[in-house]
Design an enzyme around this catalytic site. Structure first.
Site, PDB file in Angstrom:
ATOM      1  CE  LYS A  56       8.305 -58.764  86.368  1.00 35.98           C
ATOM      2  NZ  LYS A  56       9.597 -58.238  86.882  1.00 35.98           N
ATOM      3  CD  GLN A 100      11.538 -54.694  86.488  1.00 38.01           C
ATOM      4  OE1 GLN A 100      10.571 -55.285  86.966  1.00 38.01           O
ATOM      5  NE2 GLN A 100      12.390 -55.277  85.658  1.00 38.01           N
ATOM      6  CG  ASP A 123      12.340 -60.322  92.230  1.00 42.58           C
ATOM      7  OD1 ASP A 123      11.705 -61.000  91.397  1.00 42.58           O
ATOM      8  OD2 ASP A 123      12.458 -59.093  92.148  1.00 42.58           O
TER       9      ASP A 123
END
Length: 314
Positions: A56, A100, A123
């Site tokens: 990412k 994460q 997210d």
């Protein structure tokens, strides 16, 4: 020899298109004095998590976003992580915050997610984001479901009035995806670990989406001839016998196994899907690239909103 009838839904090609749009939007913001910024928070040293965060971060650099990775030790507490998030929430050069997953067991995951500023929840996991999605209001949509919708749209696959079956009800994929599909006027059935006669239900689907994390769980008994099959799963197989079972004597897969010691496979039996479906997503190269592309887009959208808000405030 497998009789292939299914067409491929190319996630790689679409991700390149989406990323190209992100580059242009990012460049326009940067020229205006605002470079979109994404902060990734990593707790512990899970190899898979570190790989995801690294990929990412590299994509951020390629597209013109600034990126930071903040690492905490494996023994970090919920309070430690909340302190990092509190700092990121008030930083004007950070527009998206990504924690994460998975987190170590001592971390209170719901508390951590709720601590993220909804305006930076790229997210799409915050309760505010989920509520806005449920009510069909503007907000951040989880990246994998959003990417799937973009892929179906690209190939002009109809959803209105169609029977869609989603295998899996996770907060990351199954639940938000079912809401998105309902908003497209699809008739949605969600199957989970307590669902009876799953194969029969799946076999009724015009569009079948598998997101359960079980290697090649979806066999020919699950697939209606001519259905669209979207495979969200990412699993590894590590033996030649498995490759031959799922892919036949596919030279590319066998070479992949020889080189890396594994090859990737989804939740759908690839040979069975190829023989029965009208469209399928490959693994890799289907849904995966779209997840990162949508994360990049969400971050740029967050920066655009922050810029517009500041402009309104003078």
């Amino acid at each position: 020899m497998t009789k292939v009838t299914a067409r491929i839904l190319d996630g790689v090609g679409l991700s390149l298109k989406l990323n190209g749009e992100t580059v242009d939007r990012c460049a326009a913001l940067t020229q205006a004095g605002v470079q979109p910024g994404l902060a990734a928070v990593l707790v512990g040293d899970n190899p898979a998590s570190r790989t995801y965060v690294t990929s990412k971060s590299k994509m951020c650099v390629r597209l013109g976003l600034r990126t930071e990775v903040l690492s905490l030790p494996e023994h970090a507490t919920t309070l430690d992580l909340l302190g990092v998030i509190k700092t990121l929430n008030v930083r004007t050069n950070i527009h998206g915050i990504l924690v994460q997953m998975p987190l170590p067991p001592q971390i209170d995951v719901p508390t951590v997610i709720e601590a993220i500023d909804p305006a930076k929840d790229v997210d799409g996991f915050h309760p505010v984001s989920v509520g806005r999605l449920a009510l069909k209001q503007a907000g951040f949509v989880p990246c994998t479901p959003a990417g799937i919708l973009e892929l179906l749209k690209l190939y002009c696959i109809p959803l209105r009035g169609q029977r869609v079956v989603v295998l899996g009800r996770s907060n990351i994929v199954g639940l938000p995806l079912s809401l998105l599909l309902l908003h497209q006027d699809a008739t949605v059935t969600v199957c989970h670990s307590h669902t009876k006669e799953v194969a029969a239900i799946a076999r009724s689907a015009d569009v079948l989406i598998a997101a359960i994390g079980k290697t090649a769980f979806v066999t020919e008994d699950f697939i209606k001839p001519g259905a669209v099959v979207v495979d969200v799963g990412i699993n590894r197989i590590t033996t030649r016998e498995q490759v031959l079972e799922y892919f036949g004597d596919n030279a590319e897969r066998l070479a992949d196994l020889e080189k890396k010691g594994y090859t990737l496979i989804g939740d759908v039996h690839p040979r069975h899907a190829a023989e029965r479906a009208r469209y399928v997503t490959p693994v890799p190269g289907g849904v995966g690239p779209l997840t990162i592309a949508m994360l990049m887009r969400n971050t740029v959208v967050a920066a655009e909103r922050a810029y517009a808000e500041r402009a309104c405030q003078g």
